[in-house]
Design a protein around this motif. Structure first.
Motif, mmCIF file in Angstrom:
data_model
loop_
_atom_site.group_PDB
_atom_site.id
_atom_site.type_symbol
_atom_site.label_atom_id
_atom_site.label_comp_id
_atom_site.label_asym_id
_atom_site.label_seq_id
_atom_site.Cartn_x
_atom_site.Cartn_y
_atom_site.Cartn_z
ATOM 1 N N SER A 45 2.211 -7.797 -10.375
ATOM 2 C CA SER A 45 3.281 -8.091 -9.421
ATOM 3 C C SER A 45 2.819 -7.695 -8.016
ATOM 4 O O SER A 45 2.268 -6.613 -7.826
ATOM 5 C CB SER A 45 4.508 -7.273 -9.842
ATOM 6 O OG SER A 45 5.556 -7.574 -8.989
ATOM 7 N N GLY A 46 3.003 -8.601 -7.067
ATOM 8 C CA GLY A 46 2.610 -8.324 -5.680
ATOM 9 C C GLY A 46 1.165 -8.672 -5.365
ATOM 10 O O GLY A 46 0.708 -8.488 -4.236
ATOM 11 N N SER A 47 0.423 -9.226 -6.348
ATOM 12 C CA SER A 47 -0.996 -9.523 -6.108
ATOM 13 C C SER A 47 -1.198 -10.809 -5.299
ATOM 14 O O SER A 47 -2.310 -11.103 -4.877
ATOM 15 C CB SER A 47 -1.752 -9.612 -7.440
ATOM 16 O OG SER A 47 -1.194 -10.631 -8.251
ATOM 17 N N GLY A 48 -0.128 -11.599 -5.113
ATOM 18 C CA GLY A 48 -0.236 -12.786 -4.260
ATOM 19 C C GLY A 48 -0.107 -14.115 -4.973
ATOM 20 O O GLY A 48 -0.312 -15.176 -4.364
ATOM 21 N N LYS A 49 0.277 -14.115 -6.245
ATOM 22 C CA LYS A 49 0.328 -15.357 -7.027
ATOM 23 C C LYS A 49 1.296 -16.378 -6.424
ATOM 24 O O LYS A 49 0.933 -17.529 -6.192
ATOM 25 C CB LYS A 49 0.741 -15.067 -8.491
ATOM 26 C CG LYS A 49 -0.153 -14.058 -9.184
ATOM 27 C CD LYS A 49 0.317 -13.770 -10.598
ATOM 28 C CE LYS A 49 1.705 -13.179 -10.728
ATOM 29 N NZ LYS A 49 1.869 -11.849 -10.080
ATOM 30 N N SER A 50 2.539 -15.935 -6.194
ATOM 31 C CA SER A 50 3.522 -16.890 -5.653
ATOM 32 C C SER A 50 3.136 -17.304 -4.237
ATOM 33 O O SER A 50 3.340 -18.461 -3.855
ATOM 34 C CB SER A 50 4.924 -16.276 -5.643
ATOM 35 O OG SER A 50 5.350 -16.017 -6.956
ATOM 36 N N SER A 51 2.560 -16.390 -3.471
ATOM 37 C CA SER A 51 2.145 -16.743 -2.103
ATOM 38 C C SER A 51 1.081 -17.834 -2.134
ATOM 39 O O SER A 51 1.130 -18.783 -1.339
ATOM 40 C CB SER A 51 1.592 -15.517 -1.365
ATOM 41 O OG SER A 51 2.588 -14.551 -1.235
ATOM 42 N N TYR A 60 4.558 -21.894 2.586
ATOM 43 C CA TYR A 60 3.892 -20.976 3.517
ATOM 44 C C TYR A 60 2.720 -21.702 4.144
ATOM 45 O O TYR A 60 1.983 -22.416 3.445
ATOM 46 C CB TYR A 60 3.341 -19.752 2.781
ATOM 47 C CG TYR A 60 4.363 -18.777 2.236
ATOM 48 C CD1 TYR A 60 5.692 -18.786 2.654
ATOM 49 C CD2 TYR A 60 3.981 -17.827 1.290
ATOM 50 C CE1 TYR A 60 6.606 -17.885 2.142
ATOM 51 C CE2 TYR A 60 4.897 -16.923 0.775
ATOM 52 C CZ TYR A 60 6.212 -16.959 1.199
ATOM 53 O OH TYR A 60 7.108 -16.061 0.690
ATOM 54 N N HIS A 209 2.828 -14.216 -16.820
ATOM 55 C CA HIS A 209 2.466 -12.883 -17.304
ATOM 56 C C HIS A 209 2.414 -12.897 -18.833
ATOM 57 O O HIS A 209 2.145 -11.875 -19.449
ATOM 58 C CB HIS A 209 3.537 -11.847 -16.906
ATOM 59 C CG HIS A 209 3.576 -11.535 -15.453
ATOM 60 N ND1 HIS A 209 2.668 -10.701 -14.851
ATOM 61 C CD2 HIS A 209 4.409 -11.923 -14.472
ATOM 62 C CE1 HIS A 209 2.945 -10.593 -13.560
ATOM 63 N NE2 HIS A 209 4.004 -11.333 -13.305
HETATM 64 N N1 LIG Z 1 7.870 -14.229 3.038
HETATM 65 C C1 LIG Z 1 7.229 -13.063 2.992
HETATM 66 N N2 LIG Z 1 7.305 -12.180 4.019
HETATM 67 C C2 LIG Z 1 6.644 -11.007 3.968
HETATM 68 N N3 LIG Z 1 5.889 -10.601 2.939
HETATM 69 C C3 LIG Z 1 5.771 -11.437 1.898
HETATM 70 C C4 LIG Z 1 6.437 -12.699 1.853
HETATM 71 N N4 LIG Z 1 6.137 -13.310 0.681
HETATM 72 C C5 LIG Z 1 5.325 -12.469 0.017
HETATM 73 N N5 LIG Z 1 5.116 -11.349 0.748
HETATM 74 C C6 LIG Z 1 4.271 -10.197 0.353
HETATM 75 O O1 LIG Z 1 3.032 -10.676 -0.121
HETATM 76 C C7 LIG Z 1 2.594 -9.924 -1.232
HETATM 77 C C8 LIG Z 1 2.366 -10.846 -2.427
HETATM 78 O O2 LIG Z 1 3.637 -11.321 -2.877
HETATM 79 P P1 LIG Z 1 3.805 -12.448 -3.979
HETATM 80 O O3 LIG Z 1 5.240 -12.808 -4.032
HETATM 81 O O4 LIG Z 1 2.840 -13.534 -3.702
HETATM 82 O O5 LIG Z 1 3.351 -11.656 -5.300
HETATM 83 P P2 LIG Z 1 3.341 -12.133 -6.835
HETATM 84 O O6 LIG Z 1 1.943 -11.922 -7.326
HETATM 85 O O7 LIG Z 1 3.927 -13.494 -6.949
HETATM 86 O O8 LIG Z 1 4.304 -11.061 -7.519
HETATM 87 P P3 LIG Z 1 5.375 -11.226 -8.762
HETATM 88 O O9 LIG Z 1 4.536 -11.205 -10.030
HETATM 89 O O10 LIG Z 1 6.227 -10.002 -8.628
HETATM 90 O O11 LIG Z 1 6.143 -12.494 -8.576
HETATM 91 C C9 LIG Z 1 3.649 -8.861 -1.480
HETATM 92 O O12 LIG Z 1 3.219 -7.665 -0.852
HETATM 93 C C10 LIG Z 1 4.881 -9.415 -0.790
HETATM 94 O O13 LIG Z 1 5.717 -8.383 -0.328
#
Ligand SMILES: Nc1ncnc2c1ncn2[C@@H]1O[C@H](COP(=O)(O)OP(=O)(O)OP(=O)(O)O)[C@@H](O)[C@H]1O
Ligand SMILES: [Mg+2]
Length: 237
Positions: A45-51, A60, A209
């Motif tokens: 979680s937070g590794s950047g997958k959704s980003s 984005y 996951h």
């Molecule tokens: N719109 C945004 N504004 C600021 N920070 C963001 C934004 N979107 C994501 N982040 C940050 O970027 C980092 C990666 O977030 P992301 O949502 O990509 O993680 P993830 O791997 O999808 O996590 P999860 O498994 O919990 O869904 C996190 O630190 C998050 O706080």
């Protein structure tokens, strides 16, 4: 042939409310997706997958780097393309299925699912019939088909979300945690439907996951660790 080629992609967020603190979500991402390939995207979680997925869908805008997408009408850089081109791609060939359904008020479930087809197909009843078939396969009780998804449970909303994402057989499917709140039977149906899309030529990036989903669905896996693709998985996720 590659449908997606990502070169040196990075994404940073400027948090103005925190005195312009910067968060680096993605760094130096290089990756490819072949036509008809299903990639499992993993990472804590937070590794950047959704980003990363949102950069591909252009929700984005990448801070630096290139995303070359081989569209039906030629190669286009999804970082530089103008908004009209992105909107056309989203209508015609790219689909993003988020972790949660963004509920459209006062639209019945069947129309939420059929919507990608209702825009283009003349025969609206045929589009709705396909939506009902998908909802039935996914085990959504028929009494809910004409109800508004706003009151649905998490798992019910997820079925609507997945059905909507696949109904128009996109060329590229970006799907975030499609099986997270589903029982094993429904998981298998979702996995089967995504596999059917692959047979039809769809390329898929699937965040999960869930080891069962990954091992039965993914041709290849990519793992993110603190915003970077790592060659081997060295952590417990
Ligand atoms: N719109 C945004 N504004 C600021 N920070 C963001 C934004 N979107 C994501 N982040 C940050 O970027 C980092 C990666 O977030 P992301 O949502 O990509 O993680 P993830 O791997 O999808 O996590 P999860 O498994 O919990 O869904 C996190 O630190 C998050 O706080
Ligand atoms: Mg996420």
């Amino acid at each position: 042939m590659n449908i997606i080629e990502v070169h040196q992609l990075s994404k940073t967020f400027d948090l103005h409310i925190l005195h312009d603190k910067q968060i680096t979500a993605l760094q130096h991402i290089d990756m490819t997706i072949r036509e008809g390939e299903i990639i499992g995207l993993t990472g804590r979680s937070g590794s950047g997958k959704s980003s990363l997925m949102k950069c591909l869908y252009r929700t984005y805008l990448a801070t630096t780097g290139e995303i070359r997408y081989a569209s039906a009408s030629g190669v286009i850089d999804l970082v530089k393309a103008d908004d009209h081109a992105i909107i056309a791609l989203r209508r015609q060939e790219m689909r993003y299925c988020s972790q949660f359904l963004s509920v459209i008020p006062r639209v019945p479930a069947v129309d939420v699912v059929a919507e990608p087809l209702l825009r283009t197909e003349k025969n609206k009843e045929e589009a709705r019939a396909r939506a009902r078939t998908l909802l039935e396969m996914l085990g959504l009780p028929s009494g809910l088909w004409d109800a508004y998804p706003v009151t649905f449970s998490g798992g019910e909303q997820q079925r609507v979300n997945v059905a909507r994402a696949i109904i128009a057989k996109p060329r590229l499917l970006l799907i975030d945690e499609p099986t997270a709140s589903l029982d094993v039977r429904t998981k298998d149906v979702v996995i089967g439907l995504i596999r059917d899309l692959k047979q039809h030529g769809t390329s898929v990036l699937c965040i999960s996951h869930d080891e069962y989903t990954l091992s039965t669905l993914a041709d290849r896996r990519l793992h993110l660790q603190a915003g970077r693709i790592t060659p081997t998985v060295t952590e417990i996720i």
